[in-house]
Design an enzyme around this catalytic site. Structure first.
Site, PDB file in Angstrom:
ATOM      1  N   ASP A  88      -6.739  14.703  20.429  1.00 53.18           N
ATOM      2  CA  ASP A  88      -5.567  14.819  19.549  1.00 53.18           C
ATOM      3  C   ASP A  88      -5.945  14.693  18.072  1.00 53.18           C
ATOM      4  O   ASP A  88      -5.359  15.325  17.223  1.00 53.18           O
ATOM      5  CB  ASP A  88      -4.536  13.749  19.894  1.00 53.18           C
ATOM      6  CG  ASP A  88      -3.989  13.953  21.287  1.00 53.18           C
ATOM      7  OD1 ASP A  88      -3.849  15.145  21.671  1.00 53.18           O
ATOM      8  OD2 ASP A  88      -3.737  12.959  21.986  1.00 53.18           O
ATOM      9  N   GLY A  97       0.384   5.688   0.336  1.00 54.65           N
ATOM     10  CA  GLY A  97      -0.488   6.844   0.493  1.00 54.65           C
ATOM     11  C   GLY A  97       0.278   8.098   0.156  1.00 54.65           C
ATOM     12  O   GLY A  97       1.325   8.059  -0.512  1.00 54.65           O
ATOM     13  N   GLY A 123       0.824  -1.199   0.000  1.00 52.50           N
ATOM     14  CA  GLY A 123       0.000   0.000   0.000  1.00 52.50           C
ATOM     15  C   GLY A 123       0.857   1.247   0.000  1.00 52.50           C
ATOM     16  O   GLY A 123       2.028   1.235   0.363  1.00 52.50           O
ATOM     17  N   ALA A 179       3.173   7.805   3.023  1.00 50.57           N
ATOM     18  CA  ALA A 179       3.699   6.558   3.578  1.00 50.57           C
ATOM     19  C   ALA A 179       3.646   5.422   2.571  1.00 50.57           C
ATOM     20  O   ALA A 179       2.851   5.441   1.642  1.00 50.57           O
ATOM     21  CB  ALA A 179       2.903   6.171   4.817  1.00 50.57           C
ATOM     22  N   LYS A 229       4.418   0.257   8.269  1.00 46.27           N
ATOM     23  CA  LYS A 229       4.118   1.507   7.577  1.00 46.27           C
ATOM     24  C   LYS A 229       5.303   2.441   7.759  1.00 46.27           C
ATOM     25  O   LYS A 229       5.672   2.779   8.888  1.00 46.27           O
ATOM     26  CB  LYS A 229       2.852   2.130   8.165  1.00 46.27           C
ATOM     27  CG  LYS A 229       2.486   3.464   7.551  1.00 46.27           C
ATOM     28  CD  LYS A 229       1.129   3.907   8.040  1.00 46.27           C
ATOM     29  CE  LYS A 229       0.791   5.293   7.557  1.00 46.27           C
ATOM     30  NZ  LYS A 229      -0.587   5.672   7.869  1.00 46.27           N
ATOM     31  N   VAL A 270       3.455   1.198   2.737  1.00 39.76           N
ATOM     32  CA  VAL A 270       3.201   0.092   3.660  1.00 39.76           C
ATOM     33  C   VAL A 270       3.726  -1.195   3.031  1.00 39.76           C
ATOM     34  O   VAL A 270       3.483  -1.459   1.851  1.00 39.76           O
ATOM     35  CB  VAL A 270       1.696  -0.023   3.986  1.00 39.76           C
ATOM     36  CG1 VAL A 270       1.441  -1.189   4.949  1.00 39.76           C
ATOM     37  CG2 VAL A 270       1.182   1.277   4.591  1.00 39.76           C
TER      38      VAL A 270
HETATM   39  N1  LIG Z   1      -2.055  -2.834   8.124  1.00 42.46           N
HETATM   40  C1  LIG Z   1      -2.150  -2.838   6.800  1.00 42.46           C
HETATM   41  N2  LIG Z   1      -2.212  -3.971   6.119  1.00 42.46           N
HETATM   42  C2  LIG Z   1      -2.315  -3.970   4.802  1.00 42.46           C
HETATM   43  N3  LIG Z   1      -2.361  -2.871   4.073  1.00 42.46           N
HETATM   44  C3  LIG Z   1      -2.309  -1.709   4.698  1.00 42.46           C
HETATM   45  C4  LIG Z   1      -2.192  -1.628   6.095  1.00 42.46           C
HETATM   46  N4  LIG Z   1      -2.168  -0.329   6.448  1.00 42.46           N
HETATM   47  C5  LIG Z   1      -2.263   0.358   5.315  1.00 42.46           C
HETATM   48  N5  LIG Z   1      -2.343  -0.444   4.243  1.00 42.46           N
HETATM   49  C6  LIG Z   1      -2.443  -0.061   2.835  1.00 42.46           C
HETATM   50  O1  LIG Z   1      -1.597   1.031   2.610  1.00 42.46           O
HETATM   51  C7  LIG Z   1      -2.320   2.127   2.124  1.00 42.46           C
HETATM   52  C8  LIG Z   1      -1.695   3.389   2.631  1.00 42.46           C
HETATM   53  O2  LIG Z   1      -1.781   3.413   3.985  1.00 42.46           O
HETATM   54  P1  LIG Z   1      -2.178   4.734   4.746  1.00 42.46           P
HETATM   55  O3  LIG Z   1      -3.474   5.186   4.236  1.00 42.46           O
HETATM   56  O4  LIG Z   1      -2.085   4.500   6.177  1.00 42.46           O
HETATM   57  O5  LIG Z   1      -1.003   5.663   4.265  1.00 42.46           O
HETATM   58  P2  LIG Z   1      -1.046   7.234   4.296  1.00 42.46           P
HETATM   59  O6  LIG Z   1       0.199   7.790   3.693  1.00 42.46           O
HETATM   60  O7  LIG Z   1      -1.397   7.646   5.646  1.00 42.46           O
HETATM   61  O8  LIG Z   1      -2.201   7.470   3.275  1.00 42.46           O
HETATM   62  P3  LIG Z   1      -3.053   8.769   3.175  1.00 42.46           P
HETATM   63  O9  LIG Z   1      -2.510   9.729   4.174  1.00 42.46           O
HETATM   64  O10 LIG Z   1      -2.851   9.202   1.770  1.00 42.46           O
HETATM   65  O11 LIG Z   1      -4.405   8.260   3.443  1.00 42.46           O
HETATM   66  C9  LIG Z   1      -3.736   1.893   2.557  1.00 42.46           C
HETATM   67  O12 LIG Z   1      -4.664   2.512   1.722  1.00 42.46           O
HETATM   68  C10 LIG Z   1      -3.843   0.401   2.502  1.00 42.46           C
HETATM   69  O13 LIG Z   1      -4.179  -0.011   1.218  1.00 42.46           O
END
Ligand SMILES: Nc1ncnc2c1ncn2[C@@H]1O[C@H](COP(=O)(O)OP(=O)(O)OP(=O)(O)O)[C@@H](O)[C@H]1O
Length: 667
Positions: free
Chosen positions: A155, A41, A39, A44, A61, A46
């Site tokens: 928070d 985002g 994944g 980040a 992550k 993952v």
């Molecule tokens: N625990 C997990 N297991 C499997 N896949 C995950 C997990 N956590 C996150 N993902 C995958 O990774 C993707 C990105 O994670 P996350 O949304 O936490 O990142 P982010 O950078 O915070 O994204 P954004 O801020 O753009 O929403 C998620 O949309 C999901 O598909």
């Protein structure tokens, strides 16, 4: 904020909160082997990973700290909070720590990834209502739990729940993603913006997000949608949804957030009351799917392709433009790069048309560079390949300056190939004009009489052969054949010169032969057919040759052929002029006849009659002058004969006198 390369344990792992983290998980990055990317985002990535000490699959992550605005304390606090979470529908962080400029959050691996990815990969039209109901119910349970944990939400200032945050595991387990840490980190707005950007449209935003400053009263904004289209109630395609579902969505879309239901209240809605457990519904949508990492990879490729497509227009346009350009010019069969180069060499102060008063300068230039351009400043845009096999015609202008034209450009009426070539060259010239138009526009000394190809002086220097000549008038123009006018126009001066001259041919050309040719067909053809006359001569414009000729040491064997050549050329030219004048005369007579006939019919316009009348008079004057010259010649000859006869008579008279004297003496 830690930026060193060392690994540091955050509060999540070093504080008392870390004690809640199962001891099985350590804060040492060396204990984790990162596997596939599952994944990504805004901030980040993952990974599926293995916790080596226990060989357990986890998700790691990696949050880029360089991209977040919060300080390390905020992050630490949020990590602590997350580690305290204990609900089956909320992802819990096992531990977190800093590695270089990343925060690693270790959490349970959700093998089916997010709802968003699932929809993108396999359900572009969204899920069916029973599936939505099950997933939303689990998510609401998570929100209700978080709501009850009030200290957490102090928070977490903003919570926008999206399909990307709803994670699924294979048995049909639904969990809310680790919005806590991320939301904390981006609580100054960046995350909000990034999330909105991630969704891509304001339609998905909660009303207060669209109207910043409205404040938050610890109520969650439930903007969960498991449909790709923005939430709404008036879509035709939404007719497939039950009244209950639409009602529930309508409640969530109330603008006044105080009137919006909390998660707790929503869970009591009939829509959720009738929802089936996810194990029954969600399971069905997860069958026959490739592993999560493969799906993610496919999505990444798709995203990259879409990104490329978004960028496409300009490059595509450019490519299209270029292909159009190449397609357009390819028919003209010239070297694009070469033409561009030529265009770039055209200076603003290069007049496209040469006026009579600058002709001499041009002639001098032409004299210096015999093949660098004609004295009319007309284009020499011909590629050597087009003309290498063709013989050029040589003639000398009255001033002894050499100019050139090509036989290949002087076409007979039936010479389709030549006509095509000429047309092609004209197109090339027009293309050159187009290419150079920017520079041309800036010139203020332009005249409008540029009906032919643009002058490209350097081009001709590169090619040993020449281009059509043209002047601002001349016989061809006056004779009215436009098709020929673009090829060769002669105004008393004859261009031309080239290599490979057969002097013998020059010498063999009888004036009568030329006259004979001129008598054939129209006078235009005669004029334009100069190139077809079997007349070639050596050029004398070469400066080296001229130097040689001026040098007193030149032997007679070298000098005499040149002199003969010069005499031949001059004679030829004189004959040519005479014959052209004669040709004109015939033409004028024909015009005069037509004029008279026209007058008889009363159809002739005044202007035409004036100019044709003038021509007729000129022809008569010329005839009279010619007659006078010939009569003068006859007179002189007669006078000479008379003198000669007188001399003979004197001799005879003397002779007779002598005889008479002798006879007298004898007598
Ligand atoms: N625990 C997990 N297991 C499997 N896949 C995950 C997990 N956590 C996150 N993902 C995958 O990774 C993707 C990105 O994670 P996350 O949304 O936490 O990142 P982010 O950078 O915070 O994204 P954004 O801020 O753009 O929403 C998620 O949309 C999901 O598909």
């Amino acid at each position: 904020m830690v930026r060193s390369g060392s690994v540091r344990r955050t509060a999540a792992s070093s504080s008392p909160a870390a004690a809640a983290v199962p001891t099985a998980f350590t804060a040492s990055p060396g204990d984790y082997r990162l596997l596939e990317e599952v994944g990504y985002g805004a901030n980040a990535v993952v990974y599926r990973a293995v916790f080596l000490p226990s060989n357990r699959t986890v998700a790691v992550k990696c949050l880029d700290l360089d991209r977040v605005n919060s300080n390390l304390d905020d992050i630490r606090k949020e990590a602590q909070t997350m580690s305290l979470i204990d609900h089956p529908n909320v992802i819990r962080a096992y531990c977190s720590f800093v590695v270089d400029h990343n925060l690693w959050v270790i959490m349970p691996f959700m093998s089916e990834g997010s709802c968003l990815h699932l929809m993108k990969v396999a359900y572009p039209d969204g899920f069916e209502e029973p599936v939505i109901a099950s997933i939303l119910k689990e998510t609401l349970k998570a929100l209700e739990y978080l709501h009850r944990q009030g200290h957490i939400h102090r928070d977490v200032k903003r919570n926008i729940i999206q399909a990307g945050n709803i994670l699924m595991d294979s048995p049909g387990i639904v969990k809310l993603g680790d919005f806590g840490v991320s939301a904390c980190m981006f609580d100054r707005g960046d995350r909000q913006r990034s999330r909105n950007t991630f969704v891509g449209t304001p339609c998905w935003m909660a009303p207060e997000v669209l109207q910043p400053g409205a404040g938050y009263n610890f109520k969650y904004v439930l903007l969960m949608t498991l449909q790709n289209a923005p939430p709404g109630l008036d879509y035709d395609r939404d007719k497939r949804f039950s009244k209950s579902f639409k009602e529930m969505v309508a409640m969530c879309l109330v603008k006044d957030q105080t009137k919006r239901p909390t998660a707790e209240k929503l869970l009591k809605h009939s829509f959720f009351k009738n929802a089936k457990p996810p194990e029954l519904t969600v399971k069905s949508i997860l069958t026959d799917l490739p592993p999560l990492w493969d799906r993610v990879k496919a999505l990444q490729l798709k995203d990259a392709a879409q990104l490329a497509l978004k960028k496409m227009p300009s490059s595509e346009q450019e490519a299209l433009s270029m292909s159009e350009y190449q397609r357009g010019v390819s028919a003209w069969n010239f070297d694009i790069e070469d033409l561009k180069a030529q265009a770039s060499l055209i200076h603003d102060d290069d007049p496209p048309e040469i006026k009579e008063d600058v002709d001499n300068d041009r002639i001098n230039e032409a004299d210096k560079e015999p093949f660098s351009g004609n004295h009319f400043g007309q284009p020499k845009i011909l590629s050597g390949k087009h003309f290498s096999e063709q013989t050029c015609v040589t003639a000398v202008s009255p001033g002894g300056n050499m100019h050139e034209t090509s036989r290949g450009l002087v076409s007979e009426p039936g010479d389709a190939d030549s006509v095509r070539k000429v047309d092609g060259y004209r197109k090339q010239g027009e293309a050159a004009v187009k290419l150079a138009s920017d520079k041309q526009k800036s010139s203020t000394k332009r005249t409008t009489n540029l009906s032919g190809p643009l002058a490209l002086p350097t081009r001709a220097s590169a090619n040993s052969l020449s281009a059509p000549i043209r002047s601002s008038g001349g016989y061809v123009g006056s004779l009215g054949d436009k098709s020929k006018r673009s090829v060769v126009e002669i105004k008393g001066r004859f261009s031309v010169t080239s290599e490979n001259v057969d002097l013998a041919k020059v010498q063999e050309v009888p004036t009568s032969g030329i006259s004979c040719k001129l008598q054939e067909g129209s006078s235009l053809r005669k004029s334009a057919s100069i190139g077809h006359w079997p007349v070639d001569a050596k050029p004398m414009s070469n400066s080296h040759q001229r130097k040689e000729l001026c040098n007193g040491s030149v032997s007679a064997s070298v000098l005499i052929p040149h002199l003969r050549n010069l005499v031949q050329q001059t004679t030829f030219q004189q004959d040519l002029i005479t014959n052209l004048l004669s040709s004109l005369q015939q033409n004028e007579k024909a015009d005069a006849t037509q004029y008279r006939l026209g007058n008889m019919d009363g159809d002739t316009e005044v202007e035409t009659s004036i100019s044709e009348g003038e021509r007729s008079l000129l022809v008569k004057i010329f005839e009279l002058q010619s007659r006078m010259i010939s009569l003068t010649d006859e007179l002189i000859t007669t006078k000479l004969q008379h003198v000669q006869l007188q001399e003979e008579l004197k001799i005879l008279y003397c002779h007779e006198e002598i005889i008479d004297t002798r006879e007298v003496d004898n007598a």
